[in-house]
Design an enzyme around this catalytic site. Sequence first.
Site, PDB file in Angstrom:
ATOM      1  N   TYR A   1      -9.655  14.884   4.581  1.00  0.00           N
ATOM      2  CA  TYR A   1      -8.424  14.200   4.982  1.00  0.00           C
ATOM      3  C   TYR A   1      -7.210  15.105   4.741  1.00  0.00           C
ATOM      4  O   TYR A   1      -7.129  15.789   3.713  1.00  0.00           O
ATOM      5  CB  TYR A   1      -8.313  12.899   4.182  1.00  0.00           C
ATOM      6  CG  TYR A   1      -7.176  12.025   4.610  1.00  0.00           C
ATOM      7  CD1 TYR A   1      -7.197  11.370   5.841  1.00  0.00           C
ATOM      8  CD2 TYR A   1      -6.074  11.847   3.788  1.00  0.00           C
ATOM      9  CE1 TYR A   1      -6.150  10.565   6.237  1.00  0.00           C
ATOM     10  CE2 TYR A   1      -5.024  11.034   4.177  1.00  0.00           C
ATOM     11  CZ  TYR A   1      -5.064  10.402   5.403  1.00  0.00           C
ATOM     12  OH  TYR A   1      -4.019   9.612   5.778  1.00  0.00           O
TER      13      TYR A   1
ATOM     14  N   ARG B   1       0.448  -3.550 -14.986  1.00  0.00           N
ATOM     15  CA  ARG B   1      -0.001  -2.176 -14.733  1.00  0.00           C
ATOM     16  C   ARG B   1      -1.304  -1.882 -15.471  1.00  0.00           C
ATOM     17  O   ARG B   1      -2.078  -1.012 -15.098  1.00  0.00           O
ATOM     18  CB  ARG B   1       1.085  -1.146 -15.098  1.00  0.00           C
ATOM     19  CG  ARG B   1       0.664   0.307 -14.854  1.00  0.00           C
ATOM     20  CD  ARG B   1       1.828   1.291 -14.650  1.00  0.00           C
ATOM     21  NE  ARG B   1       2.954   1.050 -15.517  1.00  0.00           N
ATOM     22  CZ  ARG B   1       3.007   1.346 -16.825  1.00  0.00           C
ATOM     23  NH1 ARG B   1       1.989   1.929 -17.413  1.00  0.00           N
ATOM     24  NH2 ARG B   1       4.082   1.072 -17.539  1.00  0.00           N
TER      25      ARG B   1
HETATM   26  C1  LIG Z   1      -6.549   7.190   5.362  1.00  0.00           C
HETATM   27  C2  LIG Z   1      -7.460   8.052   4.582  1.00  0.00           C
HETATM   28  C3  LIG Z   1      -7.138   8.489   3.285  1.00  0.00           C
HETATM   29  C4  LIG Z   1      -5.811   8.191   2.627  1.00  0.00           C
HETATM   30  O1  LIG Z   1      -5.651   6.839   2.382  1.00  0.00           O
HETATM   31  P1  LIG Z   1      -4.218   6.087   2.306  1.00  0.00           P
HETATM   32  O2  LIG Z   1      -4.610   4.683   2.064  1.00  0.00           O
HETATM   33  O3  LIG Z   1      -3.518   6.313   3.607  1.00  0.00           O
HETATM   34  O4  LIG Z   1      -3.475   6.713   1.163  1.00  0.00           O
HETATM   35  C5  LIG Z   1      -8.083   9.235   2.594  1.00  0.00           C
HETATM   36  N1  LIG Z   1      -9.270   9.558   3.149  1.00  0.00           N
HETATM   37  C6  LIG Z   1      -9.589   9.180   4.400  1.00  0.00           C
HETATM   38  C7  LIG Z   1     -10.922   9.568   4.953  1.00  0.00           C
HETATM   39  C8  LIG Z   1      -8.712   8.415   5.157  1.00  0.00           C
HETATM   40  O5  LIG Z   1      -9.042   8.047   6.405  1.00  0.00           O
END
Ligand SMILES: *Cc1c(COP(=O)(O)O)cnc(C)c1O
Length: 405
Positions: free
Chosen positions: A112, A59
């Site tokens: 997002y 970790r």
């Molecule tokens: C998919 C995505 C995320 C989140 O990522 P994860 O790997 O699913 O946790 C954040 N920002 C953008 C622009 C994304 O497309």
Amino acid sequence: MKEKSLHEDTVVVHTGYDAKSHHGSLTVPLYQTSTFSFETAEQGESRFAGDEAGLIYSRLGNPTVQLLEERMTALEKGKGALAFGSGMAAVSSILVHLTKTGDHILCSRGIYGCTFGLLGMLEEKYNITHDLIQMGTEEEIERAIKPETVCIYVETPINPTMELVDLQAVVNVAKRHGLRVVVDNTFSSPYLQKPITLGVDFVLHSATKYINGHGDVIAGLLIGNDKDEMEEIRVSVQKDYGGIISPFDAWLLLRGIKTLPIRMERHTSNAEKIIAFLKQQPLVEKIYYPFDVDNPQYSIAKKQMRAGGGLISFTMKGGKKGAQKLLNSLSLIKIAVSLGDAETLIQHPATMTHSVVPHDERISMGITDSLLRLSVGLEHADDLIADLNQALKKVEQSLRKENAN
Ligand SMILES: *Cc1c(COP(=O)(O)O)cnc(C)c1O
């Protein structure tokens, strides 16, 4: 050869790896271990005290993960990087690092969905507030800054409308007001856009997307322009929040990254061919793509991006029904959220990725019921166009039938 002088295509294959320290293994070994044994009690003591460099527990550090972090640092032209178990772990870790109760975060208006959710939670539980604004001009950004503002959080291109934020304008304002800038660079990948070279403090990725590129890992990355601060985030946030990546996922990402430049070139050239096709289609209304010459923000795109990448959004005639009919008529192109994979994916933001956004807000963001987002993959462009062509014909037939009734 000096690593600094290497081209990016070479960096993604070689940077940071010395086969001599790994029995000559051509590729980086997978250190699938939770912990590391000490030779003596005293060695354990001095590692814990920080007097001796060396590994303790995965970790806190793992050689496979460290190589991934080193390669991403080089790719984004930063000073340090941290790998996480998901993109959201990277988002939450940087926001926890930068803010405390009472602070304010200024965000681009399209972010997002889960980042939006996280901001809501931070506000409710810790009184860390935020505003989502259109960042069209420096004045517009400046007007939204409050005495409590500590950072500007930006996505560009914005999902799914491909609206761009001028990163230079954001950095100019941030510098004047002593604010930190975070950019979610997931949609571009470091191959197309390097925000740190424009003065941004932190870049993050959902490595699930273009960085890995093969649709088989969920992971995140955070890259910063200050080595000491990145180490501080490692020991103060990541160590205790614990959102680390598994060594195996880091190993898969190292494999994926080797082809990032050539994948991004193909995603882009496929996208350009598909746009040329879509423009000829009477059923297609509006196309959203950063490097489309008809895009009013084309000059911003050219200023900060190398090429347009693999994401295209478009609206079509026939509203929600037409959009869903198109999805149901495709065969090679898969109906799925996510992006950046070898497989071409299509999704309907209004009922999928953005279904939680209230209707009026969604429409004001340009996410209408007929908007579709296509993540163009690595297949042959002609096969993708043939699939879109036959599906559009089916939509046309069904619309004609409807009008006749
Ligand atoms: C998919 C995505 C995320 C989140 O990522 P994860 O790997 O699913 O946790 C954040 N920002 C953008 C622009 C994304 O497309």
